[in-house]
Design an enzyme around this catalytic site. Structure first.
Site, PDB file in Angstrom:
ATOM      1  N   HIS A  20       0.525  -0.030  -1.916  1.00 46.05           N
ATOM      2  CA  HIS A  20       0.706   1.187  -1.030  1.00 46.05           C
ATOM      3  C   HIS A  20      -0.529   2.413  -1.489  1.00 46.05           C
ATOM      4  O   HIS A  20      -0.486   2.709  -2.537  1.00 46.05           O
ATOM      5  CB  HIS A  20       1.743   1.666  -1.224  1.00 46.05           C
ATOM      6  CG  HIS A  20       2.345   3.041  -0.469  1.00 46.05           C
ATOM      7  ND1 HIS A  20       2.564   4.158  -0.838  1.00 46.05           N
ATOM      8  CD2 HIS A  20       1.781   3.136   0.886  1.00 46.05           C
ATOM      9  CE1 HIS A  20       2.784   5.011   0.298  1.00 46.05           C
ATOM     10  NE2 HIS A  20       2.339   4.217   1.249  1.00 46.05           N
ATOM     11  N   GLU A  56      -3.417  -1.281   1.091  1.00 41.78           N
ATOM     12  CA  GLU A  56      -2.965  -0.459   2.282  1.00 41.78           C
ATOM     13  C   GLU A  56      -3.669   0.704   2.176  1.00 41.78           C
ATOM     14  O   GLU A  56      -4.185   1.146   1.134  1.00 41.78           O
ATOM     15  CB  GLU A  56      -1.390  -0.353   2.320  1.00 41.78           C
ATOM     16  CG  GLU A  56      -1.146   0.455   3.729  1.00 41.78           C
ATOM     17  CD  GLU A  56      -0.799   2.141   3.518  1.00 41.78           C
ATOM     18  OE1 GLU A  56      -0.594   2.606   4.384  1.00 41.78           O
ATOM     19  OE2 GLU A  56      -1.035   2.486   2.155  1.00 41.78           O
ATOM     20  N   HIS A  98      -4.821   9.913   2.728  1.00 39.00           N
ATOM     21  CA  HIS A  98      -3.464   9.883   3.423  1.00 39.00           C
ATOM     22  C   HIS A  98      -3.185  11.289   4.336  1.00 39.00           C
ATOM     23  O   HIS A  98      -2.866  11.012   5.526  1.00 39.00           O
ATOM     24  CB  HIS A  98      -2.266   9.735   2.380  1.00 39.00           C
ATOM     25  CG  HIS A  98      -0.962   9.844   2.930  1.00 39.00           C
ATOM     26  ND1 HIS A  98      -0.271  11.144   3.103  1.00 39.00           N
ATOM     27  CD2 HIS A  98      -0.232   8.745   3.776  1.00 39.00           C
ATOM     28  CE1 HIS A  98       0.902  10.706   3.772  1.00 39.00           C
ATOM     29  NE2 HIS A  98       0.798   9.420   3.996  1.00 39.00           N
ATOM     30  N   GLU A 124      -4.042   2.056   7.830  1.00 42.58           N
ATOM     31  CA  GLU A 124      -3.189   2.797   8.906  1.00 42.58           C
ATOM     32  C   GLU A 124      -4.345   3.592   9.482  1.00 42.58           C
ATOM     33  O   GLU A 124      -4.892   4.473   8.838  1.00 42.58           O
ATOM     34  CB  GLU A 124      -2.112   3.224   8.264  1.00 42.58           C
ATOM     35  CG  GLU A 124      -1.435   4.308   9.080  1.00 42.58           C
ATOM     36  CD  GLU A 124      -0.145   5.116   8.300  1.00 42.58           C
ATOM     37  OE1 GLU A 124       0.191   6.032   8.855  1.00 42.58           O
ATOM     38  OE2 GLU A 124       0.134   4.708   7.222  1.00 42.58           O
ATOM     39  N   ASP A 156       4.229   1.238  -4.412  1.00 39.34           N
ATOM     40  CA  ASP A 156       3.278   1.926  -5.328  1.00 39.34           C
ATOM     41  C   ASP A 156       3.178   1.272  -6.608  1.00 39.34           C
ATOM     42  O   ASP A 156       2.400   1.437  -7.364  1.00 39.34           O
ATOM     43  CB  ASP A 156       3.662   3.559  -5.554  1.00 39.34           C
ATOM     44  CG  ASP A 156       3.889   4.142  -4.376  1.00 39.34           C
ATOM     45  OD1 ASP A 156       3.096   4.009  -3.455  1.00 39.34           O
ATOM     46  OD2 ASP A 156       4.405   5.190  -4.485  1.00 39.34           O
TER      47      ASP A 156
END
Length: 290
Positions: A39, A66, A81, A149, A278
């Site tokens: 992550h 990711e 993010h 994403e 994570d």
């Protein structure tokens, strides 16, 4: 030298895990173990969404990483993010008069000046926010796979098309990548539908937990439903698996964000196909080394 060492390590270690199947093969009716996805890179051990986090995941033998994509004021795609620079950079110090420090209000050159590592630890002082080009190049260099994403598409009109163009320019839309190395996800159903309409070959994942009765409406353009692990039940995972996605295969489930062994084993028992974490080392040890 460091990059070369990481690449060699990644090639040696990733070879054994890169092609792991999903935890539940509906067609074969057998249970196997889920993918482990780092992550924001190995974000428990290096600053999230940085090249260092990608390299750390590679050195741990993690095939999938990711990341999150936003857009600058001058139209560059960067990997971060939050839609603000405050939490993971020193933007408040470097640009004290620019509150609320939104990514979309800064140029790529301005963002390139920021320290995106000191907040995490002194060893990472001077780490930069990577462009999407640099990020996918590093993932490719490390022989890894990418769960990308698209963040906040409502803030960045046209970001779906722009992201796909960049991926194509970087060689990520060929058959090899589309088949087994790339998934594009978003919380935005409209954004995900746009991705599918623009490039039907791209595998896509809808973040969140739509009601089971509504899942069928997403099956036309989403290959995965990716919920928080806190919202999962075995029945929900089964409901997703019962549907066929846009590429003619059963829809899959990646659960996030799982950072302890007990939860990893629980969601694996539910039948998830991937675990986003994570702490990829903790999850992989829980699922593979027992």
């Amino acid at each position: 030298m460091h990059a070369r060492v990481v690449a060699v390590t990644a090639t040696a270690v990733l070879g054994s895990v890169a092609l792991l199947p999903p935890v539940h093969d509906v067609r074969a009716g057998v249970a196997v173990r889920p993918l482990v996805i780092a992550h924001r890179g190995a974000s428990a051990y290096a600053p999230e969404n940085t090249l260092q986090a990608v390299d750390k995941a590679a050195s741990m033998g993690v095939a999938w990483v990711e990341n999150d994509v936003q857009r600058t004021r001058d139209g560059r795609l960067v990997v971060i993010h939050d839609d603000t620079l405050r939490r993971t950079t020193d933007a408040e110090r470097v640009f004290p008069g620019r509150a609320p420090w939104k990514v979309k209000d800064f140029t790529a050159a301005e963002i390139a000046r920021l320290d995106a590592g000191s907040w995490f630890g002194a060893a990472y002082k001077g780490t930069r926010v990577p462009t999407l080009e640099a990020y996918v190049d590093r993932v490719e260099h490390n022989h890894q796979k990418l769960l990308l994403e698209i963040k906040n598409p409502e803030l960045y009109p046209g970001i779906e098309r722009q992201t796909l163009k960049l991926l194509g320019d970087e060689g990520w839309l060929d058959r090899r990548h589309l088949t087994n190395r790339l998934v594009v996800q978003s919380f935005s159903a409209a954004g995900l539908r746009t991705v599918h309409e623009l490039k039907p070959g791209v595998r896509t994942g809808l973040l969140g937990t739509p009601a089971a009765r509504d899942l069928r409406r997403y099956a036309g353009y989403a290959d995965l439903i990716n919920p928080s692990h806190t919202a999962l039940t075995p029945a929900y995972v089964d409901a997703v698996h019962a549907l066929t996605g846009p590429h003619g295969t059963p829809m899959r489930v990646f659960a996030w964000t799982v950072d302890d062994a007990a939860t990893a084993r629980t969601v694996a028992r539910y039948g998830v196909d991937g675990v986003i974490t994570d702490k990829a080392d903790v999850v992989r040890r829980a699922l593979y080394w027992y």
